[in-house]
Design an enzyme around this catalytic site. Structure first.
Site, short mmCIF file in Angstrom:
data_model
loop_
_atom_site.label_atom_id
_atom_site.label_comp_id
_atom_site.label_asym_id
_atom_site.label_seq_id
_atom_site.Cartn_x
_atom_site.Cartn_y
_atom_site.Cartn_z
CB THR A 133 5.79 -8.60 5.21
OG1 THR A 133 5.99 -9.10 3.78
CG2 THR A 133 7.04 -7.18 5.27
CG ASP A 134 6.74 -13.39 2.64
OD1 ASP A 134 6.42 -12.24 2.41
OD2 ASP A 134 6.58 -14.38 1.89
CD GLU A 135 6.42 -7.69 0.17
OE1 GLU A 135 7.21 -6.88 -0.22
OE2 GLU A 135 5.40 -7.90 0.06
CE1 TYR A 158 4.55 -3.11 3.58
CE2 TYR A 158 5.33 -4.84 2.78
CZ TYR A 158 4.62 -4.42 3.54
OH TYR A 158 3.86 -5.26 4.35
CE LYS A 162 5.33 -4.58 8.38
NZ LYS A 162 4.17 -4.03 9.30
#
Ligand SMILES: NC(=O)c1ccc[n+]([C@@H]2O[C@H](COP(=O)([O-])OP(=O)(O)OC[C@H]3O[C@@H](n4cnc5c(N)ncnc54)[C@H](O)[C@@H]3O)[C@@H](O)[C@H]2O)c1
Length: 349
Positions: A133-135, A158, A162
């Site tokens: 993810t870009d998060e 989260y 990741k």
């Protein structure tokens, strides 16, 4: 090719499998635990294909992963299985560490053990593709874009889990020479999205006459990527991507959350007007913001465009119209999931 997909009963994994069966000659093994987020109804349409198989298993279960890999003998592993909902990670981070970190470790260790048994040519062609993810890059201010060089700065349990999994994948590439690829993508939306995520949640609640909860002022900015554009990007990466490389995938569609919700309401007003003639927008309600809520994510997806020729086909306007229509036409898919879903607010603290 034989492609081992983890998490293939979830939102993105199932879109990938439908694409691979519909539009390619590849064989697919779907390895999925079927958690609350996974349902085989997402792949029902392709399940009869003789190029599709399903194994119910947990990516943390060494024996199950080993047996499935040994039996299927994949040429590519695309790893999507994860706990994926930020709000749930705030309430219960342990499951995220287990599945996203320990599970990714298990996949890497078993992929490597299998890879070492392959002959030289097959070993060179093998790929382990990790979907992230870009998060992991943290939060942006009003300006700027995440590139593949942006330092990691995850903020939620989260995104931290990741980020940890991305580092493990990269380490297996550097240390053991496993041919790895990583993609970091923005917020996906489209058909078969579990109705706890923003867009399907708003559609479902709007139709149910319920308040539409928007965190804080709704001014958080996300980039929106239509799921079918994303799966074409994944295929380009595992078929043609350069080993060891990371590719950002984004839709060039930055929107504030409140704009997204208003757009959903406007489409519903047109396609299924409320009986009282009022707009669904009247149901929008501000609720307390998510703790540690990142302000803005935006992706620079030029590398995958320049190197692999991938571009999104959908604009936000075309993709959201398709999505709302799909939910209106497929109530049989989401109504049972909504009925089963716990009613309580998640992620408050
Ligand atoms: N949805 C997005 O907008 C988005 C954005 C960026 C990255 N991602 C990443 O893409 C991947 C897929 O996301 P998604 O939205 O399809 O998620 P999802 O929650 O819809 O699906 C996850 C799937 O993984 C399965 N799963 C969970 N734990 C498992 C385990 N221990 N063993 C085997 N299977 C297990 C679930 O049953 C489910 O089918 C995730 O890795 C996620 O982090 C998603």
């Amino acid at each position: 090719m034989r492609i081992f997909v983890t998490g293939g009963a979830g939102f993105i994994g199932s879109a990938l499998i439908r694409h691979l069966i519909d539009d390619t000659e590849h064989e697919v093994l779907n390895f999925d635990k079927l958690t609350y987020a996974g349902t085989l109804s997402t792949v029902e349409r392709v399940a009869e294909s003789n190029r599709y198989r399903f194994v119910r298993g947990d990516i943390c279960d060494v024996a199950a992963v080993r047996a499935a890999i040994a039996e299927f003998r994949p040429e590519v592993i695309t790893h999507l299985a994860a706990e994926s909902h930020v709000d749930r990670s705030i309430d219960g981070p342990g499951a995220f560490v287990q599945t996203n970190v320990v599970g990714t470790y298990t996949m890497l260790a078993e992929a490597r053990a299998y890879w070492l048994t392959l002959d030289e040519g097959t070993r060179a062609a093998f790929r382990f593709h990790h979907i992230s993810t870009d998060e992991v890059y943290g939060s942006l201010g009003a300006e700027g874009l995440f590139t593949e060089e942006t330092p990691y700065d995850p903020r939620s349990p989260y995104s931290a889990s990741k980020a940890a999994s991305d580092h493990l994948v990269s380490a297996w590439g550097h240390t053991y020479g496993l041919p790895v690829l990583i993609t970091n993508c923005s917020n996906n939306y489209g058909p078969y999205h579990f109705p706890e995520k923003l867009i399907p949640l708003m559609i479902v609640k709007a139709l149910g006459g319920e308040p539409l909860p928007v965190y804080g002022a709704g001014d958080q900015v996300r980039d929106w990527l239509y799921v079918e554009d994303h799966v074409r990007a994944l295929r380009a990466v595992f078929e043609r991507g350069q080993v060891g490389r990371t590719y950002n995938v984004g839709g060039h569609n930055e929107k504030q959350n409140i704009e997204v919700v208003r757009t959903v309401c406007a489409i519903l007003d047109r396609l299924r007007p409320r009986a009282d003639g009022a707009s669904y927008a009247a149901q929008i309600t501000s609720v307390a913001d998510r703790p540690g809520h990142d302000k803005r994510y935006a992706i620079d997806a030029s590398r995958i465009g320049d190197e692999l020729g991938w571009q999104p086909r959908e604009t936000f306007e075309s993709g959201i119209e398709k999505t709302v229509r799909w939910y209106l036409d497929n109530e049989d898919w989401w109504r049972p999931l909504v009925a089963a879903r716990a009613a309580e607010r998640r992620g408050a603290a």
